[in-house]
Every structure is written in structure tokens, then in C-alpha cells.
Design a protein around this motif. Structure first.
Motif, PDB file in Angstrom:
ATOM      1  N   GLN A 187     -25.852 -25.409  -2.868  1.00  6.62           N
ATOM      2  CA  GLN A 187     -26.519 -26.102  -3.406  1.00  6.62           C
ATOM      3  C   GLN A 187     -25.597 -27.729  -2.695  1.00  6.62           C
ATOM      4  N   PHE A 188     -26.551 -28.420  -2.403  1.00  3.69           N
ATOM      5  CA  PHE A 188     -26.391 -29.711  -2.328  1.00  3.69           C
ATOM      6  C   PHE A 188     -26.687 -31.086  -2.632  1.00  3.69           C
ATOM      7  N   VAL A 189     -25.764 -31.345  -2.566  1.00  3.35           N
ATOM      8  CA  VAL A 189     -26.031 -33.007  -4.031  1.00  3.35           C
ATOM      9  C   VAL A 189     -25.663 -34.383  -2.808  1.00  3.35           C
ATOM     10  N   LEU A 190     -26.472 -35.177  -2.948  1.00  2.00           N
ATOM     11  CA  LEU A 190     -26.671 -36.714  -2.549  1.00  2.00           C
ATOM     12  C   LEU A 190     -26.239 -37.687  -3.341  1.00  2.00           C
ATOM     13  N   LEU A 191     -25.331 -38.341  -3.549  1.00  2.00           N
ATOM     14  CA  LEU A 191     -25.507 -39.132  -4.536  1.00  2.00           C
ATOM     15  C   LEU A 191     -25.525 -40.427  -3.916  1.00  2.00           C
ATOM     16  N   ALA A 212     -33.519 -44.712   2.131  1.00  2.10           N
ATOM     17  CA  ALA A 212     -32.291 -43.954   2.987  1.00  2.10           C
ATOM     18  C   ALA A 212     -33.349 -42.703   3.091  1.00  2.10           C
ATOM     19  N   VAL A 213     -33.006 -42.128   2.229  1.00  2.56           N
ATOM     20  CA  VAL A 213     -32.963 -40.475   2.108  1.00  2.56           C
ATOM     21  C   VAL A 213     -34.887 -40.087   2.030  1.00  2.56           C
ATOM     22  N   ARG A 214     -35.629 -40.902   2.026  1.00  2.53           N
ATOM     23  CA  ARG A 214     -37.171 -40.921   1.896  1.00  2.53           C
ATOM     24  C   ARG A 214     -37.310 -41.008   3.712  1.00  2.53           C
ATOM     25  N   PHE A 225     -38.711 -25.338   6.728  1.00  2.00           N
ATOM     26  CA  PHE A 225     -38.296 -26.085   5.274  1.00  2.00           C
ATOM     27  C   PHE A 225     -37.443 -24.776   4.726  1.00  2.00           C
ATOM     28  N   PRO A 226     -36.598 -25.547   3.505  1.00  2.00           N
ATOM     29  CA  PRO A 226     -36.316 -26.848   3.159  1.00  2.00           C
ATOM     30  C   PRO A 226     -35.716 -27.771   4.625  1.00  2.00           C
ATOM     31  N   PRO A 227     -35.523 -28.908   5.046  1.00  2.00           N
ATOM     32  CA  PRO A 227     -35.061 -29.944   6.024  1.00  2.00           C
ATOM     33  C   PRO A 227     -33.358 -29.586   5.862  1.00  2.00           C
ATOM     34  N   ASN A 228     -33.367 -29.675   7.331  1.00  2.00           N
ATOM     35  CA  ASN A 228     -31.568 -29.483   7.389  1.00  2.00           C
ATOM     36  C   ASN A 228     -31.217 -30.520   6.912  1.00  2.00           C
ATOM     37  N   MET A 229     -30.438 -30.267   5.339  1.00  2.00           N
ATOM     38  CA  MET A 229     -30.029 -31.745   5.242  1.00  2.00           C
ATOM     39  C   MET A 229     -28.722 -32.127   5.225  1.00  2.00           C
ATOM     40  N   LYS A 230     -27.965 -31.010   6.301  1.00  2.00           N
ATOM     41  CA  LYS A 230     -27.114 -31.813   6.628  1.00  2.00           C
ATOM     42  C   LYS A 230     -27.776 -33.014   7.806  1.00  2.00           C
ATOM     43  N   ILE A 231     -28.294 -32.765   8.111  1.00  2.00           N
ATOM     44  CA  ILE A 231     -29.274 -33.354   9.386  1.00  2.00           C
ATOM     45  C   ILE A 231     -29.327 -34.732   8.733  1.00  2.00           C
ATOM     46  N   VAL A 232     -30.492 -35.061   7.298  1.00  2.00           N
ATOM     47  CA  VAL A 232     -31.198 -35.764   6.626  1.00  2.00           C
ATOM     48  C   VAL A 232     -29.702 -36.364   6.023  1.00  2.00           C
ATOM     49  N   GLU A 234     -26.561 -37.514   7.092  1.00  2.00           N
ATOM     50  CA  GLU A 234     -25.454 -37.907   8.345  1.00  2.00           C
ATOM     51  C   GLU A 234     -26.730 -39.105   8.226  1.00  2.00           C
ATOM     52  N   GLN A 235     -28.193 -39.192   8.697  1.00  2.00           N
ATOM     53  CA  GLN A 235     -29.571 -39.783   8.674  1.00  2.00           C
ATOM     54  C   GLN A 235     -28.747 -40.921   7.717  1.00  2.00           C
ATOM     55  N   VAL A 236     -29.061 -40.534   6.716  1.00  2.00           N
ATOM     56  CA  VAL A 236     -28.558 -41.257   5.476  1.00  2.00           C
ATOM     57  C   VAL A 236     -27.989 -42.427   5.556  1.00  2.00           C
ATOM     58  N   LYS A 237     -26.506 -41.777   5.761  1.00  2.00           N
ATOM     59  CA  LYS A 237     -25.336 -42.538   5.890  1.00  2.00           C
ATOM     60  C   LYS A 237     -25.909 -44.001   7.160  1.00  2.00           C
ATOM     61  N   GLN A 238     -26.460 -43.163   8.257  1.00  2.00           N
ATOM     62  CA  GLN A 238     -26.513 -44.422   9.552  1.00  2.00           C
ATOM     63  C   GLN A 238     -27.423 -45.827   8.768  1.00  2.00           C
ATOM     64  N   ARG A 239     -28.235 -44.989   8.113  1.00  2.00           N
ATOM     65  CA  ARG A 239     -29.573 -45.983   7.787  1.00  2.00           C
ATOM     66  C   ARG A 239     -28.661 -46.769   7.071  1.00  2.00           C
ATOM     67  N   LEU A 240     -27.580 -46.556   5.753  1.00  2.00           N
ATOM     68  CA  LEU A 240     -26.870 -47.110   4.590  1.00  2.00           C
ATOM     69  C   LEU A 240     -26.274 -47.688   5.223  1.00  2.00           C
ATOM     70  N   ALA A 241     -25.450 -47.196   6.556  1.00  2.00           N
ATOM     71  CA  ALA A 241     -24.684 -49.307   7.198  1.00  2.00           C
ATOM     72  C   ALA A 241     -25.022 -50.107   7.662  1.00  2.00           C
ATOM     73  N   ARG A 242     -26.340 -49.881   8.667  1.00  2.00           N
ATOM     74  CA  ARG A 242     -27.089 -50.667   9.031  1.00  2.00           C
ATOM     75  C   ARG A 242     -27.386 -51.427   8.239  1.00  2.00           C
ATOM     76  N   LEU A 243     -27.487 -51.234   6.972  1.00  2.00           N
ATOM     77  CA  LEU A 243     -27.700 -52.199   5.506  1.00  2.00           C
ATOM     78  C   LEU A 243     -26.831 -52.920   5.306  1.00  2.00           C
ATOM     79  N   ASP A 244     -25.323 -53.342   5.615  1.00  2.00           N
ATOM     80  CA  ASP A 244     -24.417 -53.282   5.461  1.00  2.00           C
ATOM     81  C   ASP A 244     -24.054 -52.830   4.056  1.00  2.00           C
ATOM     82  N   LYS A 245     -24.554 -52.719   2.926  1.00  2.00           N
ATOM     83  CA  LYS A 245     -24.493 -52.766   1.966  1.00  2.00           C
ATOM     84  C   LYS A 245     -23.188 -52.589   1.391  1.00  2.00           C
ATOM     85  N   ARG A 246     -22.292 -50.915   2.377  1.00  2.00           N
ATOM     86  CA  ARG A 246     -21.302 -51.142   1.832  1.00  2.00           C
ATOM     87  C   ARG A 246     -21.442 -49.597   0.596  1.00  2.00           C
TER      88      ARG A 246
END
Length: 483
Positions: A187-191, A212-214, A225-232, A234-246
Motif C-alpha cells: 500500500q502507498f498512502v498519501l494524506l 499538487a498530486v495531480r 504504470f503506476p507512476p513511481n509513487m515515491k517520486i510523486v 516527494e514532488q508533492v512535498k516540494q509543491r506544498l512547501a513552495r505554497l508555504d501552507k505548512r
């Protein structure tokens, strides 16, 4: 571990978007979940080639988004508890395949036991219809379930149930039964939100997390398929961090729910800490100071929160607690809270290590030896130490970690002058923030009804948070009015 592979024709999806609830006060104003759910369904079907017949789309749109749902071209069901339970137990449970995607956008909460619950469209204050996410994950990874692997993307709040008004004594909800753990299940879970936080929606009618996920999924190579979720992830984290939404997501891999974990990415609430419970039921007016504190700790090893009034009650401890909860994921080595007026600081420090770290045993050493042992044997990762309620700068000097190390130190003190460290001075709230806090404590309508008197009260206590809490406590007594 080899990367997961799946055939699109052997892939299924349960996609849920809820912005309209039977309890209309819970509706997501302006929408957002419907837009996110439909875009995720489109990505699965059109870009990844998952058959439409393999997708269960459960949507509850606001009136202004109803046409968007009608034009999507997919069968749509209402995401009530009974419907979702029926899809999971009577349809998905009977399927065999490579991969199941679950996407959920809507309201959620956590119980006092940190169980994540997802609110269904038919939830009301009288009947909190919800799914137990933890038990659902257990079911999916058990031998009851024939779809081996699962990617779960949950864009839902994690508000604390105990903080929600009008809550029933018993939450209830749907808990799923499960069998033995499958050895071949992953399982891979993103919250979207950490425990206690809200999942935020932007003005473009999309969740910051979902967007960010999309974007990360869209950039993934189409031939994999499926995409490498580990990379996905990390990219989600980077995108949210740039939004400065903590609002960084937490995520993890695991093979089975009994603890046989393949790989785990650190969840902030698995980081060792002893952060105390906050005494403040509301926190307002200190957002700028939180930003300043964060920057000070980036630039310095030791920072002090001082009281410019020298009288106490300005919220030094509460600011430190709030900072720790909002930045826990930045200190993977742990957050250690040391109450200077309680037991010996050295004893508190070593006990934290003994309780939280394996093979941590400083016994038999002198006090100075035990302290040095802590710095050498502490869990890896950045660490934040908090010395709360310091009255003399010299009393903590002996317990400070080496300069330039991975240890950061935060001190709270009433001392106004003579600090050998960079300081964040904390004083009264602004008049507007003080009034906002009073309104949160007593209720907006009550304060607005006697606004002039409320303003006088705020001024009377010097706009100090502790004074406002005391005033609110008095005003809550029967027969008392804010005057």
C-alpha cells in the motif's frame, strides 16, 4: 524493493468527491472536491487507460457544480455510507486485479485514538456517517481482498473530533472486518493533512493537496504504470512547501497491517516528542510571530521567546507549543520539552532518550557524562530542545548541546534584558487580535452584541491573552455579561 507494476485493465478506482452534506453547514463553500475527483477520474481513464467500467465515481456536488457532474460521461453514485459500504464489500471485494486507486476529497476527522475517519455525504449532527480509514486499509491488505496493491490519496481534513462542537458522545461509523495479512500486498498512502489540521482549498476550486498530486502525476512518464509513487510523494512535498501552507502530507509504504513493513517514510506523529498539551483552547493573533520564530531558528542554534511586559501571560509557552506542532516534521530526531521548574533538566533529558531510543543507556555516568552521552547517541536527524520557563540564563547553560550541531534550542522566559541569544520579544496582542480571541472564547454573536463593552474589556486586560481567558471564564458563569 522493486517498483510496483500493474496492468491498466487490471486496475480499479474508487473516487469520492463530497462538497454537499446532509448537514448543510458542513458544505464546502464554493466547491472543490468535485473538480478534484473528476480530474482524477479523467487522469485514470484517459491518460492511464483504466477502463471506465473499472471506476466507481461517488460524488455529492453543490448545486452550482451539478452540471459539471452530469457532463462527465461516467456513472455517478451518491457517496452515502450505505453506497460506499456496498461498493467496497459487494463489488470491490469480489474483484481480483493488480491495483486499486482510492481518491477521497471531502471532510475528515481524527478520534482521540488518532483513528482517521472520512465523513460520508449523509452525515449530520445526529448521525455522523463515516468510514474508518484505518480499518479499510487493513481490509484491503488482508486475504479477504483480491486486488493486491493499493494507492490511497486522501484529501481530507484531520480535525480533532474532541474539538468539534455538537459532537455525539459516540462517533459510530463503519469499521471493516479483515482477514489475515497478505504477504504479496503493498500500500502507498498519501494524506493531505497532519493530525489536527484542515485540508485547505484554493480559490480555484481545488484542494492544494489534490492539485499538487495531480501535477506530479501528470509529469510522471506515461509509459510507467503506476507512476513511481515515491517520486510523486516527494514532488508533492516540494509543491506544498513552495505554497508555504505548512501542510506537508504524510505517507508510508507497508506490506501488511501487522507491522511487516517494507519501507516507511517518516510520519510526523511517529517522530519522538513529549510536546505538552496546550492550555489555550484558541490560538489567534500570533501568525507573524510564528513566521519570525521559524526564521530565527533557521539562522541560529539558540533562540529565546521573551516577555516584553515581564508580567507573564503573553503566550510564550503556547507559541512554542504551536510552533512545535506545525513544524514537527522538520525535526526527525525528535522534539524534547524540558520544564525547567520541574525535575532536574539532566534527568528529563536522559529519560527522554531512554524512553524513545533503543540501546540508549547513560547509566553509571556522571551528570556531565550523561549529557555528553545524549549528544553522541541521540537518534539521527535534526532535533529541537525546548527549555520552558527559564528565570536565569545560567541555569540552562550546562545543558546546551554543542554549537553548530544538528540540535536547535528554544527558550521561553520572562527575562526582558540580558539575553545572550537572539530573541523574539512577545507582548500584548493587537486590539483586533484581542477582540478576535475574545469572540472565539465567548462566541461571535455575544461579542458583537456588546462590542463597545468587549473592546473596553480587551483594553482593561492590556490585550494580554491570559487576561482574556480569565475574562472569558468569568463571563461564562450564569448571569455574567461582558461589561
Amino acid at each position: 524493493m522493486t517498483e510496483l507494476t500493474a496492468e491498466p485493465k487490471q486496475t480499479y478506482g474508487l473516487i469520492v468527491g463530497i462538497e454537499k452534506y446532509h448537514e448543510s453547514t458542513w458544505n464546502v463553500k464554493g466547491g472543490g472536491p468535485i473538480n478534484d475527483a473528476l480530474k482524477f477520474a479523467k487522469w485514470l481513464c484517459q491518460k492511464q487507460g483504466v477502463p471506465q467500467g473499472n471506476i466507481w465515481l461517488c460524488l455529492s456536488p453543490l448545486e452550482e457544480n451539478q452540471e459539471q457532474v452530469e457532463q462527465c460521461g461516467l456513472p455517478v453514485a451518491e457517496p452515502t455510507l450505505q453506497t460506499l459500504d456496498n461498493i467496497i464489500n459487494n463489488f470491490l471485494l469480489r474483484k481480483s486485479g493488480d491495483l486499486l486507486y482510492i481518491f477521497w476529497a471531502g471532510h475528515g476527522l481524527i478520534t482521540s485514538e488518532r483513528e482517521r475517519r472520512l465523513l460520508c455525504a449523509d452525515a449530520t449532527y445526529q448521525n455522523w456517517q463515516n468510514l474508518d480509514l484505518n480499518s479499510l486499509l487493513h481490509l484491503l491488505s488482508s486475504d479477504f481482498f483480491e486486488i493486491r496493491n493499493h494507492i490511497c490519496i486522501i484529501d481530507a481534513c484531520a480535525n480533532c473530533y474532541l474539538d468539534i462542537p455538537k459532537r455525539p458522545t459516540q462517533l459510530g461509523g463503519k469499521t471493516f472486518n479483515s482477514g489475515k495479512p497478505r504477504e504479496d500486498s503493498q500500500q502507498f498512502v498519501l494524506l493531505a493533512a497532519r493530525d489536527g489540521e484542515k485540508a485547505k482549498v484554493s480559490s480555484e476550486k481545488t484542494g492544494y493537496f489534490s492539485q499538487a498530486v495531480r501535477e506530479a502525476l501528470e509529469q510522471a512518464p506515461a509509459e510507467i504504470f503506476p507512476p513511481n509513487m515515491k517520486i510523486v510523494a516527494e514532488q508533492v512535498k516540494q509543491r506544498l512547501a513552495r505554497l508555504d501552507k505548512r501542510q506537508l502530507p504524510t505517507y508510508w509504504y507497508y506490506r501488511s497491517w501487522d507491522g511487516d513493513k517494507e519501507e516507511q517514510h517518516l510520519n510526523p506523529f511517529e517522530i519522538p516528542h513529549n510536546i505538552p498539551q496546550s492550555n489555550a483552547s484558541k490560538f489567534v493573533g500570533r501568525e507573524e510571530q510564528l513566521e519570525q520564530l521559524h526564521q530565527l531558528l533557521q539562522d541560529n542554534d539558540i533562540v529565546a521567546i521573551t516577555d516584553v511586559t515581564g508580567e507573564g501571560g503573553v503566550g510564550k509557552t503556547e507559541l512554542a507549543i504551536r510552533y512545535l506542532w506545525e513544524n514537527l516534521e522538520n525535526y526527525s530526531g525528535g522534539c524534547c520539552w524540558l520544564n525547567v521548574k520541574a525535575a532536574d533538566i539532566g534527568t528529563q533529558l536522559t529519560e527522554f532518550g531512554i524512553v524513545n531510543f533503543s540501546n540508549f543507556n547513560p547509566s553509571g555516568l556522571s551528570l556531565d557524562g550523561q549529557i555528553q552521552y545524549c549528544w553522541r547517541n541521540w537518534q539521527s536527524g535534526n532535533v529541537l530542545l525546548v527549555f520552558d520557563n527559564v528565570t536565569d540564563w545560567a541555569e540552562v547553560k550546562r545543558y546546551l548541546p554543542p554549537k553548530g550541531s544538528r540540535f536547535k534550542v528554544l527558550i521561553t522566559t520572562r527575562q526582558r534584558v540580558g539575553s545572550p541569544y537572539p530573541v523574539l520579544p512577545l507582548g500584548e496582542l493587537s486590539p483586533d487580535a484581542a477582540l478576535e480571541l475574545l469572540a472565539k472564547l465567548l462566541g461571535q454573536e455575544r461579542v458583537e452584541w456588546e462590542l463597545d463593552k468587549a473592546k473596553i474589556l480587551c483594553e482593561h486586560v492590556g490585550y494580554i491573552p491570559l487576561g482574556l481567558y480569565q475574562i472569558a471564564a468569568i463571563c461564562r458563569k450564569p448571569g455574567k455579561v461582558p461589561c
